[in-house]
Design a protein around this motif. Structure first.
Motif, PDB file in Angstrom:
ATOM      1  N   GLU A 198       0.890  -1.216  -0.036  1.00 44.57           N
ATOM      2  CA  GLU A 198      -0.104   0.048  -0.140  1.00 44.57           C
ATOM      3  C   GLU A 198       0.772   1.353   0.087  1.00 44.57           C
ATOM      4  O   GLU A 198       0.515   2.339  -0.851  1.00 44.57           O
ATOM      5  N   LEU A 199       1.928   1.297   0.846  1.00 45.47           N
ATOM      6  CA  LEU A 199       3.021   2.358   0.742  1.00 45.47           C
ATOM      7  C   LEU A 199       3.528   2.684  -0.524  1.00 45.47           C
ATOM      8  O   LEU A 199       3.632   3.677  -1.008  1.00 45.47           O
ATOM      9  N   THR A 200       3.993   1.550  -0.996  1.00 41.52           N
ATOM     10  CA  THR A 200       4.433   1.722  -2.385  1.00 41.52           C
ATOM     11  C   THR A 200       3.554   2.190  -3.477  1.00 41.52           C
ATOM     12  O   THR A 200       4.074   3.165  -4.322  1.00 41.52           O
ATOM     13  N   THR A 201       2.543   1.722  -3.475  1.00 42.62           N
ATOM     14  CA  THR A 201       1.462   2.319  -4.298  1.00 42.62           C
ATOM     15  C   THR A 201       1.254   3.643  -4.255  1.00 42.62           C
ATOM     16  O   THR A 201       0.927   4.439  -5.158  1.00 42.62           O
ATOM     17  N   ARG A 202       0.968   4.095  -2.943  1.00 46.44           N
ATOM     18  CA  ARG A 202       0.744   5.564  -2.737  1.00 46.44           C
ATOM     19  C   ARG A 202       2.066   6.364  -3.217  1.00 46.44           C
ATOM     20  O   ARG A 202       1.799   7.236  -3.819  1.00 46.44           O
ATOM     21  N   ILE A 203       3.174   5.823  -2.968  1.00 47.87           N
ATOM     22  CA  ILE A 203       4.186   6.667  -3.414  1.00 47.87           C
ATOM     23  C   ILE A 203       4.531   6.859  -4.741  1.00 47.87           C
ATOM     24  O   ILE A 203       4.519   7.844  -5.502  1.00 47.87           O
ATOM     25  N   VAL A 204       4.191   5.665  -5.612  1.00 46.79           N
ATOM     26  CA  VAL A 204       4.072   5.742  -7.143  1.00 46.79           C
ATOM     27  C   VAL A 204       2.859   6.633  -7.616  1.00 46.79           C
ATOM     28  O   VAL A 204       3.285   7.374  -8.467  1.00 46.79           O
ATOM     29  N   ASP A 205       1.877   6.496  -6.982  1.00 45.64           N
ATOM     30  CA  ASP A 205       0.586   7.368  -7.517  1.00 45.64           C
ATOM     31  C   ASP A 205       0.940   8.835  -7.393  1.00 45.64           C
ATOM     32  O   ASP A 205       0.666   9.592  -8.021  1.00 45.64           O
ATOM     33  N   GLU A 206       1.734   9.116  -6.241  1.00 44.92           N
ATOM     34  CA  GLU A 206       1.898  10.499  -5.859  1.00 44.92           C
ATOM     35  C   GLU A 206       3.030  11.064  -6.903  1.00 44.92           C
ATOM     36  O   GLU A 206       3.075  12.301  -7.382  1.00 44.92           O
ATOM     37  N   LEU A 207       3.970  10.304  -7.137  1.00 45.45           N
ATOM     38  CA  LEU A 207       5.262  10.698  -7.932  1.00 45.45           C
ATOM     39  C   LEU A 207       4.698  10.934  -9.551  1.00 45.45           C
ATOM     40  O   LEU A 207       5.377  11.537 -10.278  1.00 45.45           O
ATOM     41  N   GLU A 208       3.727  10.283  -9.528  1.00 42.41           N
ATOM     42  CA  GLU A 208       3.204  10.120 -11.099  1.00 42.41           C
ATOM     43  C   GLU A 208       2.729  11.531 -11.494  1.00 42.41           C
ATOM     44  O   GLU A 208       2.646  11.818 -12.663  1.00 42.41           O
ATOM     45  N   GLN A 209       2.273  12.314 -10.470  1.00 45.35           N
ATOM     46  CA  GLN A 209       1.799  13.571 -10.677  1.00 45.35           C
ATOM     47  C   GLN A 209       2.889  14.595 -10.648  1.00 45.35           C
ATOM     48  O   GLN A 209       2.392  15.942 -10.847  1.00 45.35           O
ATOM     49  N   ARG A 210       3.959  14.242 -10.598  1.00 54.23           N
ATOM     50  CA  ARG A 210       5.160  15.309 -10.271  1.00 54.23           C
ATOM     51  C   ARG A 210       5.773  15.285 -11.856  1.00 54.23           C
ATOM     52  O   ARG A 210       5.778  14.534 -12.471  1.00 54.23           O
ATOM     53  N   LEU A 211       6.567  16.548 -11.920  1.00 47.23           N
ATOM     54  CA  LEU A 211       7.360  16.678 -13.277  1.00 47.23           C
ATOM     55  C   LEU A 211       8.798  16.444 -12.760  1.00 47.23           C
ATOM     56  O   LEU A 211       9.139  17.329 -11.939  1.00 47.23           O
ATOM     57  N   PHE A 212       9.501  15.252 -13.248  1.00 44.31           N
ATOM     58  CA  PHE A 212      10.926  15.343 -12.998  1.00 44.31           C
ATOM     59  C   PHE A 212      11.934  15.786 -14.216  1.00 44.31           C
ATOM     60  O   PHE A 212      11.402  15.359 -15.224  1.00 44.31           O
ATOM     61  N   LEU A 213      12.670  16.533 -14.030  1.00 43.98           N
ATOM     62  CA  LEU A 213      13.683  17.025 -15.165  1.00 43.98           C
ATOM     63  C   LEU A 213      15.335  16.080 -14.734  1.00 43.98           C
ATOM     64  O   LEU A 213      15.509  16.008 -13.821  1.00 43.98           O
ATOM     65  N   SER A 214      15.710  15.680 -16.037  1.00 40.45           N
ATOM     66  CA  SER A 214      16.987  15.123 -15.881  1.00 40.45           C
ATOM     67  C   SER A 214      18.342  16.050 -16.103  1.00 40.45           C
ATOM     68  O   SER A 214      18.058  16.524 -17.433  1.00 40.45           O
ATOM     69  N   VAL A 215      19.077  16.228 -15.566  1.00 39.58           N
ATOM     70  CA  VAL A 215      20.354  17.086 -15.656  1.00 39.58           C
ATOM     71  C   VAL A 215      21.278  15.900 -16.261  1.00 39.58           C
ATOM     72  O   VAL A 215      21.930  15.061 -15.523  1.00 39.58           O
ATOM     73  N   PRO A 216      21.987  16.435 -17.417  1.00 43.49           N
ATOM     74  CA  PRO A 216      23.185  15.691 -17.844  1.00 43.49           C
ATOM     75  C   PRO A 216      24.113  15.812 -16.883  1.00 43.49           C
ATOM     76  O   PRO A 216      24.419  16.459 -16.120  1.00 43.49           O
TER      77      PRO A 216
END
Length: 203
Positions: free
Chosen positions: A40-58
């Motif tokens: 349940e904890l993992t699912t919640r973390i994934v669900d919340e992170l899917e709503q975020r925008l992450f940028l990758s810096v070389p």
């Protein structure tokens, strides 16, 4: 903890519940119950992170963003505190592949630097925007100095670095052009860094 650092409220709420239930009756917290709660904890973390925008810096650009040390060095930070924010932002813009924005911050840095240099040489460069006019005034002032003066050579070296900034800008007028590539912005960044470090040693 990671969920706090990432500001994941729903995951944090479930984690708090797990901790509370474990503290109340750890014996009743069976392996199956632990697995269900972790799922349940993992699912919640994934669900919340899917709503975020992450940028990758070389990797090679990451130091410009992390700035473990000041981008132009400690001496520049101490000598020219008013430049600190724009230098930092110029570096961060480079790291995020925003070269034109980086150049605009460097423009502000160079305006301050040139004004400081002009004041040191007793010339007025506050309103001047033409690189060649700036260089002509600087070089004329240096030629009038006593060659035996200890500061004359450092002034000439700083003027040489200022010329390199002009070349990196590839534009006679000090106003930036419409857009810059990463390589162009990096060349301006490096040239400005060299000039301002030289300036920090003579002012």
């Amino acid at each position: 903890m990671l969920v706090q650092k990432l500001s994941l409220p729903m995951a944090q709420k479930h984690l708090d519940r797990m901790q509370s239930e474990f503290e109340e009756n750890s014996a009743a917290f069976s392996n199956d119950a632990l697995k269900r709660n972790l799922y349940e904890l993992t699912t919640r973390i994934v669900d919340e992170l899917e709503q975020r925008l992450f940028l990758s810096v070389p990797l090679e650009q990451a130091p410009f963003y992390l700035q473990v040390k000041p981008p132009f060095g400690e001496d520049v930070t101490k000598r020219f505190p008013k430049m600190t924010e724009d230098i930092s932002e110029a570096a961060k813009c480079l790291s995020l592949d925003r070269p034109t924005a980086s150049v605009f911050h460097l423009m502000r840095v160079m305006e301050l630097a040139v004004q400081q240099f002009g004041s040191e040489l007793n010339i007025t460069l506050v309103t001047e925007k033409n690189w060649q006019v700036i260089l002509d005034q600087v070089n004329a002032a240096i030629r009038k100095l006593d060659a035996r003066d200890a500061k004359t050579k450092p002034y000439a070296q700083a003027a040489s670095h200022l010329y390199n900034v002009k070349v990196a800008w590839r534009n006679e007028v000090m106003h930036p052009k419409q857009t810059y590539t990463f390589d162009e912005a990096k060349a301006i960044f490096d040239s400005a860094k060299t000039f301002i470090n030289e300036l920090a040693t003579i002012l």
